[in-house]
Motif scaffolding. Structure first.
Motif, PDB file in Angstrom:
ATOM      1  N   GLU A 185     -56.203  40.772   1.012  1.00 58.59           N
ATOM      2  CA  GLU A 185     -55.833  40.404   2.376  1.00 58.59           C
ATOM      3  C   GLU A 185     -56.701  41.178   3.363  1.00 58.59           C
ATOM      4  O   GLU A 185     -56.713  42.403   3.370  1.00 58.59           O
ATOM      5  CB  GLU A 185     -54.360  40.676   2.639  1.00 58.59           C
ATOM      6  N   ILE A 186     -57.412  40.443   4.189  1.00 63.55           N
ATOM      7  CA  ILE A 186     -58.259  41.011   5.226  1.00 63.55           C
ATOM      8  C   ILE A 186     -57.509  40.960   6.548  1.00 63.55           C
ATOM      9  O   ILE A 186     -57.021  39.901   6.958  1.00 63.55           O
ATOM     10  CB  ILE A 186     -59.586  40.238   5.356  1.00 63.55           C
ATOM     11  N   GLY A 187     -57.412  42.116   7.212  1.00 60.54           N
ATOM     12  CA  GLY A 187     -56.762  42.190   8.510  1.00 60.54           C
ATOM     13  C   GLY A 187     -57.672  42.847   9.527  1.00 60.54           C
ATOM     14  O   GLY A 187     -58.812  43.224   9.219  1.00 60.54           O
ATOM     15  N   PHE A 188     -57.160  43.008  10.737  1.00 58.62           N
ATOM     16  CA  PHE A 188     -57.960  43.549  11.834  1.00 58.62           C
ATOM     17  C   PHE A 188     -57.122  44.526  12.650  1.00 58.62           C
ATOM     18  O   PHE A 188     -55.907  44.323  12.822  1.00 58.62           O
ATOM     19  CB  PHE A 188     -58.458  42.431  12.756  1.00 58.62           C
ATOM     20  N   THR A 189     -57.756  45.536  13.156  1.00 57.86           N
ATOM     21  CA  THR A 189     -57.078  46.456  14.063  1.00 57.86           C
ATOM     22  C   THR A 189     -57.103  45.884  15.477  1.00 57.86           C
ATOM     23  O   THR A 189     -57.830  44.932  15.775  1.00 57.86           O
ATOM     24  CB  THR A 189     -57.766  47.827  14.067  1.00 57.86           C
ATOM     25  N   ALA A 190     -56.337  46.501  16.362  1.00 59.54           N
ATOM     26  CA  ALA A 190     -56.309  46.050  17.758  1.00 59.54           C
ATOM     27  C   ALA A 190     -57.687  46.169  18.402  1.00 59.54           C
ATOM     28  O   ALA A 190     -58.038  45.394  19.296  1.00 59.54           O
ATOM     29  CB  ALA A 190     -55.278  46.851  18.544  1.00 59.54           C
ATOM     30  N   ALA A 191     -58.497  47.139  17.937  1.00 60.01           N
ATOM     31  CA  ALA A 191     -59.824  47.338  18.513  1.00 60.01           C
ATOM     32  C   ALA A 191     -60.773  46.187  18.216  1.00 60.01           C
ATOM     33  O   ALA A 191     -61.837  46.083  18.832  1.00 60.01           O
ATOM     34  CB  ALA A 191     -60.408  48.648  17.998  1.00 60.01           C
TER      35      ALA A 191
END
Length: 463
Positions: free
Chosen positions: A122-128
């Motif tokens: 699972e690839i996710g992203f930070t708020a940045a």
């Protein structure tokens, strides 16, 4: 509740039919619910062997909708079959346009394994990582994973692996979630993507209302008199034009008036064949909150709909499915209001109506991605990738319909000025996929594929 039907009648000259159209006001607005969202995932592999020291799924996520999407709400899943129950895997990010520091990778186990998947990355992203504007993509996300013991891993039996994907392309075997809801792709063991079915697609790449290709492609521009709208008004094909906008061709429907029936020009275009029933209907439409010129205030109606003919009052094989926007109110409303309405039948003489409708008393001006799906269970209306309303099985169509757009005035009471004014509705494309329910993301991907291929028209739907 008491319903006040608005009456709209027409005849389809090409079909030698008279169609009576209707709609009704709703007293209570319904809130929109989150559903399939406007994302597409592209994939390529930089490690194409059936067995390899590491898997290298490179990904991009693209916003196909009309509103920004925060990447921190997005999760991408790449599904694979573990080489053994005890195998442990390690994740790395080599490079990403958004910065590897803003990309996360975690492994999960499927609750219901299949022959091609029991794990996923699972690839996710930070708020940045920020957000994706409409039409933008994330750029490269170059990730890889390998067994912790560096033994060869087998890719050929992995759900998401594509040995031939040496360049980026839309890939439904990688899923995308927004806030936990799947908005793109097919999960292992999920529904099989059906083969392409009969399709109508038109990018409205024409020169003028007199372009002979319009008739050749199955379109009928209305000239005959009658409802809906102002009694005595003219339905004018000359008020339909075509122009370039944002790199695409668009159709423009103009409605003009100087405050009298004789000066009022309304517009309508419909398919000449009544051959559309279940499946997916989609269009990108620009509604206008203000006139293109002249004083504002007229009770103008801007639409996208499917309909067949009312053979007799309260006939039970009538069907109609409407998107309708009234920027200045009308039908008893005093400000802008947006309707979706599914019709079972009505009586044009008494006003008795059987329908289900949902309203939003807010501005819907600007470009809107409109999708309505009809299957054996219900009718679902989407606006900009979000589920707006679901109407019940009682309103499913018994017979085929035409697809149409029109713009007209309900009356001349909204603006008393005699100064000429013109209202404009624009249409970017129309799509119908017979007997298949597509998500808004799949609609966007299909339209994008037509445009990438340079194809402006296709009609394989038979009556």
């Amino acid at each position: 509740m008491r319903r006040i039907p608005h009456r709209r009648s027409r005849s389809l000259a090409a079909c030698a039919l008279t169609l009576a159209l209707g709609g009704a006001l709703a007293a209570v607005p319904a809130a929109a619910n989150a559903a399939e969202g406007p994302l597409a995932v592209q994939y390529r592999t930089s490690s194409s062997g059936n067995a390899a020291s590491q898997a290298a799924p490179w990904l991009k996520v693209r916003n196909t909708g009309a509103a920004p999407v925060a990447l921190s709400t997005v999760k991408l899943r790449y599904y694979f079959k573990a080489d053994s129950a005890s195998a442990v895997y390690r994740y790395s990010c080599d490079w990403a346009v958004k910065g590897c520091a803003n990309v996360t990778g975690t492994f999960g186990t499927l609750a219901t394994p299949t022959a091609t998947a029991d794990r996923y990355l699972e690839i996710g992203f930070t708020a940045a990582a920020g957000s994706l504007a409409p039409g933008a993509d994330s750029g490269d996300i170059q990730v890889r994973f390998h067994r912790s013991d560096w033994q060869q891993l087998v890719q050929s039996d992995d759900h998401s692996f594509g040995a031939g994907q040496s360049v980026y392309g839309d890939w439904t075997k990688v899923t995308a979630r927004v806030s936990g809801t799947v908005v793109w792709g097919t999960e292992p063991g999920g529904p099989v993507v059906p083969p392409p079915g009969p399709v109508l697609f038109d990018d409205f790449d024409y020169t003028a209302h007199s372009d002979p290709r319009l008739a050749a492609n199955g379109w009928f521009l209305r000239t005959y008199s009658g409802g809906p709208g102002v009694p005595g008004a003219t339905w004018s094909p000359q008020n339909i034009s075509f122009a370039a906008a944002d790199g695409s061709s668009v159709m423009k429907l103009e409605t003009s008036t100087s405050g009298t029936a004789a000066s009022t020009r309304q517009t309508e275009i419909a398919t000449s064949a009544m051959k559309f029933r279940k499946g997916t209907y989609a269009a990108r439409v620009k509604f206008s909150d203000a006139p293109a010129q002249g004083p504002d205030g007229d009770h103008v109606v801007q639409t996208f709909f499917a309909i067949n003919d009312l053979k007799a009052p309260m006939a039970d094989d009538y069907a109609e499915y409407d998107f309708e926007y009234l920027p200045n109110g009308g039908w008893g409303e005093t400000s802008n209001i947006f309707y979706t309405t599914s019709w079972e039948t009505y009586d044009p003489n008494t006003g008795q109506a059987v329908n289900q409708h949902t309203v939003a008393r807010s501005s819907h001006g600007g470009w809107r991605d409109l999708v309505v799906t009809i299957d054996d269970n219900d009718i679902r209306y989407y606006v900009d990738g979000t589920l707006f309303s679901t109407h019940g099985a009682a309103y499913l169509p018994e017979r085929p319909m035409v697809i149409a757009f029109n713009q007209w005035l309900t009356d001349l009471t909204g603006q008393t000025s005699t100064t000429p004014r013109t209202y404009e509705q624009q249409v970017d494309y129309v799509l119908h996929v017979k007997d298949q329910v597509l998500t808004p993301a799949q609609v966007a991907a299909k339209v994008g594929a037509y445009r990438t291929a340079g194809r402006t028209f296709e009609d394989t739907v038979t009556p």
